[in-house]
Design a protein around this motif. Structure first.
Motif, PDB file in Angstrom:
ATOM      1  N   ALA A   1       4.144  30.007  14.226  1.00 10.66           N
ATOM      2  CA  ALA A   1       3.191  30.171  15.328  1.00 10.66           C
ATOM      3  C   ALA A   1       1.801  30.460  14.778  1.00 10.66           C
ATOM      4  CB  ALA A   1       3.639  31.297  16.252  1.00 10.66           C
ATOM      5  N   ALA A   2       1.573  30.061  13.519  1.00  5.26           N
ATOM      6  CA  ALA A   2       0.272  30.299  12.893  1.00  5.26           C
ATOM      7  C   ALA A   2      -0.838  29.691  13.745  1.00  5.26           C
ATOM      8  CB  ALA A   2       0.256  29.697  11.491  1.00  5.26           C
ATOM      9  N   GLY A   3      -1.913  30.446  13.923  1.00  2.42           N
ATOM     10  CA  GLY A   3      -2.981  30.009  14.800  1.00  2.42           C
ATOM     11  C   GLY A   3      -3.586  28.671  14.401  1.00  2.42           C
ATOM     12  N   PHE A   4      -3.789  28.448  13.104  1.00  4.96           N
ATOM     13  CA  PHE A   4      -4.442  27.202  12.708  1.00  4.96           C
ATOM     14  C   PHE A   4      -3.527  26.005  12.914  1.00  4.96           C
ATOM     15  CE2 PHE A   4      -2.226  27.710   8.666  1.00  4.96           C
ATOM     16  CZ  PHE A   4      -2.128  26.420   8.155  1.00  4.96           C
ATOM     17  N   VAL A   5      -2.207  26.217  12.864  1.00  9.29           N
ATOM     18  CA  VAL A   5      -1.268  25.134  13.152  1.00  9.29           C
ATOM     19  C   VAL A   5      -1.331  24.785  14.636  1.00  9.29           C
ATOM     20  CG1 VAL A   5       1.165  24.462  13.198  1.00  9.29           C
ATOM     21  CG2 VAL A   5       0.245  25.703  11.218  1.00  9.29           C
ATOM     22  N   ARG A   6      -1.291  25.799  15.487  1.00  8.38           N
ATOM     23  CA  ARG A   6      -1.356  25.541  16.931  1.00  8.38           C
ATOM     24  C   ARG A   6      -2.679  24.890  17.316  1.00  8.38           C
ATOM     25  NH1 ARG A   6      -1.571  29.991  19.684  1.00  8.38           N
ATOM     26  NH2 ARG A   6      -1.500  31.528  18.014  1.00  8.38           N
ATOM     27  N   ARG A   7      -3.780  25.316  16.683  1.00  2.34           N
ATOM     28  CA  ARG A   7      -5.077  24.699  16.972  1.00  2.34           C
ATOM     29  C   ARG A   7      -5.104  23.249  16.513  1.00  2.34           C
ATOM     30  NH1 ARG A   7      -6.744  29.885  15.423  1.00  2.34           N
ATOM     31  NH2 ARG A   7      -7.134  29.206  13.282  1.00  2.34           N
ATOM     32  N   GLY A   8      -4.499  22.981  15.358  1.00  2.00           N
ATOM     33  CA  GLY A   8      -4.454  21.614  14.863  1.00  2.00           C
ATOM     34  C   GLY A   8      -3.677  20.700  15.786  1.00  2.00           C
ATOM     35  N   LEU A   9      -2.572  21.178  16.307  1.00  2.00           N
ATOM     36  CA  LEU A   9      -1.769  20.388  17.247  1.00  2.00           C
ATOM     37  C   LEU A   9      -2.513  20.192  18.565  1.00  2.00           C
ATOM     38  CD1 LEU A   9       1.692  22.074  16.575  1.00  2.00           C
ATOM     39  CD2 LEU A   9       1.147  19.668  16.129  1.00  2.00           C
ATOM     40  N   THR A  10      -3.172  21.245  19.033  1.00  2.00           N
ATOM     41  CA  THR A  10      -3.944  21.147  20.280  1.00  2.00           C
ATOM     42  C   THR A  10      -5.094  20.168  20.129  1.00  2.00           C
ATOM     43  OG1 THR A  10      -3.369  23.418  20.902  1.00  2.00           O
ATOM     44  CG2 THR A  10      -5.300  22.444  21.959  1.00  2.00           C
ATOM     45  N   ASP A  11      -5.830  20.289  19.042  1.00  2.00           N
ATOM     46  CA  ASP A  11      -6.967  19.399  18.810  1.00  2.00           C
ATOM     47  C   ASP A  11      -6.524  17.948  18.660  1.00  2.00           C
ATOM     48  OD1 ASP A  11      -8.630  21.583  18.930  1.00  2.00           O
ATOM     49  OD2 ASP A  11      -8.891  21.751  16.759  1.00  2.00           O
ATOM     50  N   ALA A  12      -5.303  17.745  18.171  1.00  2.00           N
ATOM     51  CA  ALA A  12      -4.780  16.387  18.014  1.00  2.00           C
ATOM     52  C   ALA A  12      -4.481  15.736  19.358  1.00  2.00           C
ATOM     53  CB  ALA A  12      -3.520  16.406  17.149  1.00  2.00           C
ATOM     54  N   GLY A  13      -4.238  16.562  20.391  1.00  2.00           N
ATOM     55  CA  GLY A  13      -3.962  16.026  21.717  1.00  2.00           C
ATOM     56  C   GLY A  13      -2.698  16.538  22.367  1.00  2.00           C
TER      57      GLY A  13
ATOM     58  N   TRP B   1       0.308  21.340   6.786  1.00  2.00           N
ATOM     59  CA  TRP B   1      -0.046  21.802   8.128  1.00  2.00           C
ATOM     60  C   TRP B   1      -1.501  21.519   8.460  1.00  2.00           C
ATOM     61  CZ3 TRP B   1       4.243  23.392  10.621  1.00  2.00           C
ATOM     62  CH2 TRP B   1       5.324  23.815   9.838  1.00  2.00           C
ATOM     63  N   GLU B   2      -2.152  20.698   7.657  1.00  2.00           N
ATOM     64  CA  GLU B   2      -3.566  20.410   7.872  1.00  2.00           C
ATOM     65  C   GLU B   2      -3.797  19.719   9.216  1.00  2.00           C
ATOM     66  OE1 GLU B   2      -4.991  18.096   4.617  1.00  2.00           O
ATOM     67  OE2 GLU B   2      -4.911  19.765   3.196  1.00  2.00           O
ATOM     68  N   ALA B   3      -4.987  19.926   9.776  1.00  2.00           N
ATOM     69  CA  ALA B   3      -5.324  19.336  11.076  1.00  2.00           C
ATOM     70  C   ALA B   3      -5.209  17.815  11.046  1.00  2.00           C
ATOM     71  CB  ALA B   3      -6.729  19.762  11.492  1.00  2.00           C
ATOM     72  N   SER B   4      -5.614  17.203   9.931  1.00  2.00           N
ATOM     73  CA  SER B   4      -5.550  15.744   9.849  1.00  2.00           C
ATOM     74  C   SER B   4      -4.111  15.248   9.868  1.00  2.00           C
ATOM     75  CB  SER B   4      -6.249  15.248   8.585  1.00  2.00           C
ATOM     76  OG  SER B   4      -5.635  15.781   7.425  1.00  2.00           O
ATOM     77  N   LEU B   5      -3.194  16.027   9.306  1.00  2.00           N
ATOM     78  CA  LEU B   5      -1.789  15.634   9.324  1.00  2.00           C
ATOM     79  C   LEU B   5      -1.192  15.858  10.715  1.00  2.00           C
ATOM     80  CD1 LEU B   5       0.520  14.459   7.726  1.00  2.00           C
ATOM     81  CD2 LEU B   5       1.051  16.754   6.862  1.00  2.00           C
ATOM     82  N   MET B   6      -1.600  16.916  11.400  1.00  8.86           N
ATOM     83  CA  MET B   6      -1.144  17.118  12.770  1.00  8.86           C
ATOM     84  C   MET B   6      -1.653  15.975  13.670  1.00  8.86           C
ATOM     85  SD  MET B   6       0.739  19.833  12.534  1.00  8.86           S
ATOM     86  CE  MET B   6       1.123  19.105  10.914  1.00  8.86           C
ATOM     87  N   GLN B   7      -2.837  15.459  13.364  1.00  5.19           N
ATOM     88  CA  GLN B   7      -3.338  14.310  14.111  1.00  5.19           C
ATOM     89  C   GLN B   7      -2.474  13.077  13.854  1.00  5.19           C
ATOM     90  OE1 GLN B   7      -6.291  14.184  16.308  1.00  5.19           O
ATOM     91  NE2 GLN B   7      -4.930  12.461  16.871  1.00  5.19           N
ATOM     92  N   ALA B   8      -2.044  12.905  12.599  1.00  3.47           N
ATOM     93  CA  ALA B   8      -1.169  11.775  12.280  1.00  3.47           C
ATOM     94  C   ALA B   8       0.179  11.913  12.980  1.00  3.47           C
ATOM     95  CB  ALA B   8      -0.980  11.672  10.767  1.00  3.47           C
ATOM     96  N   VAL B   9       0.680  13.140  13.081  1.00  2.52           N
ATOM     97  CA  VAL B   9       1.923  13.371  13.827  1.00  2.52           C
ATOM     98  C   VAL B   9       1.732  12.933  15.281  1.00  2.52           C
ATOM     99  CG1 VAL B   9       3.442  15.164  14.754  1.00  2.52           C
ATOM    100  CG2 VAL B   9       2.814  15.193  12.329  1.00  2.52           C
ATOM    101  N   TYR B  10       0.648  13.372  15.897  1.00  2.00           N
ATOM    102  CA  TYR B  10       0.380  12.985  17.285  1.00  2.00           C
ATOM    103  C   TYR B  10       0.301  11.469  17.423  1.00  2.00           C
ATOM    104  CZ  TYR B  10      -1.992  12.604  21.804  1.00  2.00           C
ATOM    105  OH  TYR B  10      -2.318  12.265  23.086  1.00  2.00           O
ATOM    106  N   ASP B  11      -0.408  10.837  16.523  1.00  2.00           N
ATOM    107  CA  ASP B  11      -0.596   9.392  16.594  1.00  2.00           C
ATOM    108  C   ASP B  11       0.713   8.631  16.441  1.00  2.00           C
ATOM    109  OD1 ASP B  11      -3.305   9.846  16.880  1.00  2.00           O
ATOM    110  OD2 ASP B  11      -3.778   9.441  14.766  1.00  2.00           O
TER     111      ASP B  11
END
Length: 226
Positions: free
Chosen positions: A192-204, A169-179
């Motif tokens: 609905a963990a906050g850091f997961v939602r933030r990672g997805l939001t920050d990814a775009g 669930w790391e932010a870098s992996l959420m970025q790879a999902v977005y990409d």
């Protein structure tokens, strides 16, 4: 806790009623409150499926587990009348042995025809049937996903609990999902963990928290608009 970067076969224990538990992550593979209904609520409805199904539709998934999400999606694809293949790619560090998959999926008679067809054709990596083209990419998704040459119409984010499996669930992996999500693509997860939602939001992604399944008050959906 066993780090996800240590690959190997899934180590399981079994609770009464045929519920598999990951020894690596001390977490069940599916909901104690009807895993099939949870898959339909979180991953199908969360990604607006089967309404969005179209030729060449591609689902990608973090965490293959028992294969329950695949069987449920494939069933929905065929029941929607599609004759061409559903493309489905799973990223999994600890693949479950086929006999253990069969044991776990036996808890869901409604998907038995799809499970039997899949297990009869799966070679441990790919499964190529008339209405399904499946590929499992083994290893740490943090290493494998960034190099994946394809993009998905939707994602099932189904790693073990973020508290027990934070690597997936790391932010870098959420970025790879977005990409690796097509424009107007989506993602859904039970957490609905906050850091997961933030990672997805920050990814775009545009991220929303909606009603979860069973005892879980909330879950997360995400949309890529550009």
């Amino acid at each position: 806790m066993t780090n996800q970067s240590t690959q190997g076969q899934a180590q399981l224990s079994w609770r009464e009623g045929g519920l598999p538990i990951s020894e690596q992550f001390d977490d069940p593979y599916f909901s104690l409150h009807n895993g099939l209904a949870e898959t339909e609520h979180v991953f199908l409805a969360g990604n607006d499926l089967p309404a969005r199904f179209a030729p060449d539709f591609h689902i990608a998934e973090l965490g293959f587990g028992t294969g329950l999400n695949l069987m449920t999606s494939w069933r929905a694809w065929e029941q929607a009348g599609h004759k061409t293949p559903l493309y489905f790619t799973s990223f999994e560090a600890f693949p479950m042995a086929p006999n253990e998959m069969a044991r776990a999926l036996a808890a869901f008679p409604a998907i038995a025809p799809w499970a039997q067809r899949f297990l009869g054709a799966w070679d441990g990596e790919t499964c190529d049937l008339n209405t399904l083209k499946f590929n499992m990419i083994t290893g740490d998704a943090r290493d494998t996903l960034p190099h994946w040459p394809l993009s998905a119409d939707c994602w099932f984010l189904d790693g073990f609990s973020p508290a027990k499996n934070p690597e997936l669930w790391e932010a870098s992996l959420m970025q790879a999902v977005y990409d690796h999500t097509k424009t107007e693509g989506t993602a859904a997860t039970y957490t609905a963990a906050g850091f997961v939602r933030r990672g997805l939001t920050d990814a775009g992604f545009k991220v929303s928290r909606i009603t979860g399944f069973g005892h879980k008050r909330h879950m997360t959906i995400a949309h890529k608009s550009n």
